[in-house]
Scaffold this motif. Structure first.
Motif, PDB file in Angstrom:
ATOM      1  N   VAL A 161       0.818  -1.218   0.000  1.00  0.00           N
ATOM      2  CA  VAL A 161       0.000   0.000   0.000  1.00  0.00           C
ATOM      3  C   VAL A 161       0.854   1.271   0.000  1.00  0.00           C
ATOM      4  O   VAL A 161       0.350   2.366   0.218  1.00  0.00           O
ATOM      5  CB  VAL A 161      -0.974   0.016   1.198  1.00  0.00           C
ATOM      6  N   GLY A 162       2.144   1.123  -0.226  1.00  0.00           N
ATOM      7  CA  GLY A 162       3.001   2.286  -0.380  1.00  0.00           C
ATOM      8  C   GLY A 162       3.560   2.855   0.900  1.00  0.00           C
ATOM      9  O   GLY A 162       3.959   4.034   0.924  1.00  0.00           O
ATOM     10  N   ALA A 211      -6.017  11.663  -4.958  1.00  0.00           N
ATOM     11  CA  ALA A 211      -5.611  11.005  -6.195  1.00  0.00           C
ATOM     12  C   ALA A 211      -4.674   9.846  -5.921  1.00  0.00           C
ATOM     13  O   ALA A 211      -4.790   8.783  -6.550  1.00  0.00           O
ATOM     14  CB  ALA A 211      -4.947  12.009  -7.133  1.00  0.00           C
ATOM     15  N   GLY A 212      -3.739  10.008  -4.972  1.00  0.00           N
ATOM     16  CA  GLY A 212      -2.806   8.931  -4.656  1.00  0.00           C
ATOM     17  C   GLY A 212      -3.507   7.713  -4.097  1.00  0.00           C
ATOM     18  O   GLY A 212      -3.177   6.573  -4.453  1.00  0.00           O
ATOM     19  N   VAL A 213      -4.497   7.924  -3.221  1.00  0.00           N
ATOM     20  CA  VAL A 213      -5.233   6.797  -2.639  1.00  0.00           C
ATOM     21  C   VAL A 213      -6.101   6.123  -3.697  1.00  0.00           C
ATOM     22  O   VAL A 213      -6.187   4.899  -3.757  1.00  0.00           O
ATOM     23  CB  VAL A 213      -6.084   7.269  -1.440  1.00  0.00           C
ATOM     24  N   ASP A 219      -4.868   0.236  -8.674  1.00  0.00           N
ATOM     25  CA  ASP A 219      -3.743  -0.679  -8.897  1.00  0.00           C
ATOM     26  C   ASP A 219      -3.941  -1.989  -8.140  1.00  0.00           C
ATOM     27  O   ASP A 219      -3.659  -3.078  -8.665  1.00  0.00           O
ATOM     28  CB  ASP A 219      -2.435  -0.019  -8.460  1.00  0.00           C
ATOM     29  N   LEU A 220      -4.413  -1.891  -6.895  1.00  0.00           N
ATOM     30  CA  LEU A 220      -4.649  -3.094  -6.095  1.00  0.00           C
ATOM     31  C   LEU A 220      -5.746  -3.963  -6.713  1.00  0.00           C
ATOM     32  O   LEU A 220      -5.658  -5.194  -6.698  1.00  0.00           O
ATOM     33  CB  LEU A 220      -5.032  -2.706  -4.668  1.00  0.00           C
ATOM     34  N   LEU A 224      -4.751  -7.691  -7.576  1.00  0.00           N
ATOM     35  CA  LEU A 224      -5.301  -8.733  -6.705  1.00  0.00           C
ATOM     36  C   LEU A 224      -6.644  -9.273  -7.182  1.00  0.00           C
ATOM     37  O   LEU A 224      -7.182 -10.201  -6.567  1.00  0.00           O
ATOM     38  CB  LEU A 224      -5.451  -8.187  -5.277  1.00  0.00           C
ATOM     39  N   GLY A 225      -7.223  -8.722  -8.242  1.00  0.00           N
ATOM     40  CA  GLY A 225      -8.501  -9.201  -8.750  1.00  0.00           C
ATOM     41  C   GLY A 225      -9.660  -8.920  -7.812  1.00  0.00           C
ATOM     42  O   GLY A 225     -10.516  -9.787  -7.597  1.00  0.00           O
ATOM     43  N   LEU A 226      -9.726  -7.694  -7.281  1.00  0.00           N
ATOM     44  CA  LEU A 226     -10.747  -7.346  -6.296  1.00  0.00           C
ATOM     45  C   LEU A 226     -12.007  -6.816  -6.966  1.00  0.00           C
ATOM     46  O   LEU A 226     -11.966  -6.267  -8.061  1.00  0.00           O
ATOM     47  CB  LEU A 226     -10.205  -6.277  -5.344  1.00  0.00           C
TER      48      LEU A 226
END
Length: 356
Positions: A161-162, A211-213, A219-220, A224-226
């Motif tokens: 998560v950075g 924007a970052g979140v 991306d996640l 991860l296929g969420l």
């Protein structure tokens, strides 16, 4: 050992509501009412808050379904009810064919590994008394998965998560708002869920941090296929993250459509008003655009209007309908069905309008 959840007869996917394959999460005719109690020594039930009234939707794999509306429209209540954090008054919620509304807390517990939530306030949802490492590790401990190598798994989640894994010994108050929300996301992902409910995950953050979140969440999802049920009141946010958008008003869904269609040609008068309020970056287009406004306040959910709940604020009802057409709005609840525009709309006189 808890008994496995039973797989019920499959629900038919709603027409025009989503992608290919079977839905991963389904809600049908979901209702949630909260009792209103009288004051005094002897308290009795004097009414109900109609928070959610007959809501149905499907969420597909790797999809983001946005749920938008004004404050008090029932968005958060839906997110909590589909996860079993609030008990449904009536209706069905199914995850991969398993009925959730009838499960006890003990039988629901194994399914919580696959259904997680990220809350709106990243500070209030994190325990200030334990370290960030323990916050992220807590779901693993609860579900008996904190074994050898779990510490490395927590470090990997923080990296995912950075965040710097070396900061796991710090406490939540030592991080910024955006970093705290990333901690909440890491905790939600600890059990490797398939569905994540995002309850206004960026509304408490500065615009520069949002924007970052949002990019992290997208991306996640890809990595991860969420599947996301994304609750928000900001349509500008929803325009960039959602595959489909469901619009709520006073406990009911009024329109569901692919994001590109809903933002370019909304059909429900309430959706049109919401979309027309989104600012445009081009000053010339902003000045020339068509504005659709609504008047008055949202009615009380304790005594919602009869028929169409939006009629008391609807500009079309006030200016464009005949007396007989107004009578239909007053007496008949509009069903959420496709009225020829290619997406379900709950309006007797829905008409797509080019706005953006």
């Amino acid at each position: 050992m808890s008994a496995p959840a039973q797989v019920a007869a499959p629900l038919t996917p709603l027409p025009g509501h989503g992608g290919s394959g079977e839905p991963v999460l389904q809600a049908r005719d979901l209702v949630k009412h909260f009792p209103v109690m009288s004051r005094g020594v002897v308290r009795r039930r004097v009414g109900d808050v109609h928070a959610v009234c007959g809501v149905s939707f499907d969420l597909y794999e790797n999809e983001t379904l946005g749920l938008v509306g004004e404050s008090g429209s029932g968005k958060t209540t839906i997110s909590r009810t589909v996860l079993g954090l609030e008990s449904a008054t009536s209706g069905q919620v199914r995850y991969r064919g398993r009925e959730l509304t009838e499960l006890s807390r003990r039988r629901m517990r194994p399914l919580r590994r696959e259904l997680q939530i990220v809350f709106q306030d990243p500070y209030a949802s994190l325990d200030p008394r334990i370290s960030v490492h323990e916050i992220v590790a807590e779901p693993l401990r609860i579900h008996g998965r904190y074994e050898s190598g779990a510490a490395d798994e927590v470090r990997e989640l923080l990296r995912l998560v950075g965040l710097n894994p070396e900061h796991g010994n710090r406490y939540a108050h030592e991080f910024s708002g955006g970093q705290r929300q990333r901690i909440g996301i890491a905790r939600a992902l600890a059990l490797r869920p398939k569905v994540v409910v995002l309850d206004e995950p960026v509304s408490a953050l500065d615009v520069s941090i949002q924007a970052g979140v949002l990019n992290l969440l997208m991306d996640l999802q890809s990595e991860l296929g969420l599947s996301y049920l994304f609750v928000a009141h900001d349509l500008s946010v929803m325009r960039h993250v959602a595959d489909r958008v469901a619009v709520m008003y006073l406990g009911r869904l009024v329109e569901i459509a692919p994001a590109h269609q809903l933002f370019s040609r909304p059909a429900h008068p309430y959706t049109q008003a919401l979309v027309s309020a989104i600012p445009l970056p081009d000053p010339r287009k902003e000045r020339a655009r068509k504005r659709i406004t609504v008047q008055g306040e949202v009615p009380s959910p304790v005594r919602p209007p009869s028929g169409c709940r939006f009629r008391t604020r609807c500009p079309k009802f006030a200016d464009q309908l005949t007396e007989s057409e107004r009578t239909a709005c007053i007496e008949e609840v509009p069903a959420l069905v496709d009225r020829g525009g290619g997406n379900p709309v709950a309006c007797h006189y829905a008409e797509s309008v080019q706005l953006l």
